[in-house]
Scaffold this motif. Structure first.
Motif, short mmCIF file in Angstrom:
data_model
loop_
_atom_site.label_atom_id
_atom_site.label_comp_id
_atom_site.label_asym_id
_atom_site.label_seq_id
_atom_site.Cartn_x
_atom_site.Cartn_y
_atom_site.Cartn_z
N UNK A 114 0.81 -1.23 0.00
CA UNK A 114 0.00 0.00 0.00
C UNK A 114 0.84 1.28 0.00
N UNK A 115 2.12 1.15 0.33
CA UNK A 115 2.99 2.33 0.31
C UNK A 115 3.28 2.80 -1.12
N UNK A 116 2.80 2.06 -2.11
CA UNK A 116 2.95 2.46 -3.51
C UNK A 116 2.33 3.84 -3.73
N UNK A 117 1.33 4.19 -2.91
CA UNK A 117 0.67 5.49 -3.08
C UNK A 117 1.62 6.66 -2.86
N UNK A 118 2.77 6.42 -2.25
CA UNK A 118 3.79 7.48 -2.12
C UNK A 118 4.25 7.94 -3.50
N UNK A 119 4.10 7.07 -4.50
CA UNK A 119 4.55 7.38 -5.85
C UNK A 119 3.58 8.31 -6.59
N UNK A 120 2.45 8.63 -5.96
CA UNK A 120 1.56 9.64 -6.52
C UNK A 120 1.99 11.03 -6.08
N UNK A 121 2.94 11.09 -5.16
CA UNK A 121 3.49 12.37 -4.70
C UNK A 121 4.79 12.64 -5.43
N UNK A 122 5.00 13.87 -5.77
CA UNK A 122 6.24 14.24 -6.46
C UNK A 122 6.97 15.30 -5.65
N UNK A 123 8.28 15.33 -5.82
CA UNK A 123 9.10 16.34 -5.17
C UNK A 123 10.31 16.61 -6.07
#
Length: 150
Positions: A115-124
């Motif tokens: 579920x930590x894959x959702x971190x990849x919807x965030x960009x920096x």
């Protein structure tokens, strides 16, 4: 808040700068955006539905076929180890049912697995958003491959 998925489905405010990957009778497939993860697809019912139990049998049958074809197409690329499939529809503006289908590469960092894959919807700055032209090229190529899967 107005439903962002419905706005996109009506062509009033596109979620992704890329082309639609698939259009069926009851469902369409778009690329998630913004994201740092190329190939993150979102399956959307063409009508506003907020819970899976609201779907008809016909909608579920088409959904199963779409998921099968997307998984087979994703797996054509050797970097895809497996596919993640998720449905929450809980974010602000996105209560419209939508199913995330995400290719999991073999080299996915541990901190993004499951579920930590959702971190990849965030960009920096370290992880910039996929450029629109690259996303468009991916969608065009994926659609071509998808059309060959029966």
């Amino acid at each position: 808040m107005e439903c962002l998925s419905c706005l996109s489905l009506r062509g009033e405010r596109s979620i992704s700068p890329g082309p639609i990957v698939y259009e069926g009778t009851y469902w369409m497939v778009d690329h998630a955006y913004p994201t740092i993860h190329l190939g993150w697809l979102v399956i959307l019912p063409r009508r506003h539905v907020e819970a899976l139990h609201e779907l008809s049998r016909e909608e579920f049958l088409e959904l199963a076929e779409i998921q099968y074809r997307l998984a087979q197409t994703m797996h054509l690329d050797s970097y895809v180890q497996k596919e993640y499939l998720m449905c929450f529809a809980e974010s602000k503006g996105f209560s419209h049912v939508h199913i995330h289908m995400v290719p999991k590469p073999a080299d996915l960092p541990d901190e993004h697995k499951g579920p930590r894959i959702f971190e990849r919807l965030k960009a920096d700055e370290e992880h910039p958003i996929i450029p629109a032209d690259e996303l468009t090229a991916f969608c065009d190529e994926f659609t071509r491959k998808l059309s060959a899967i029966k």
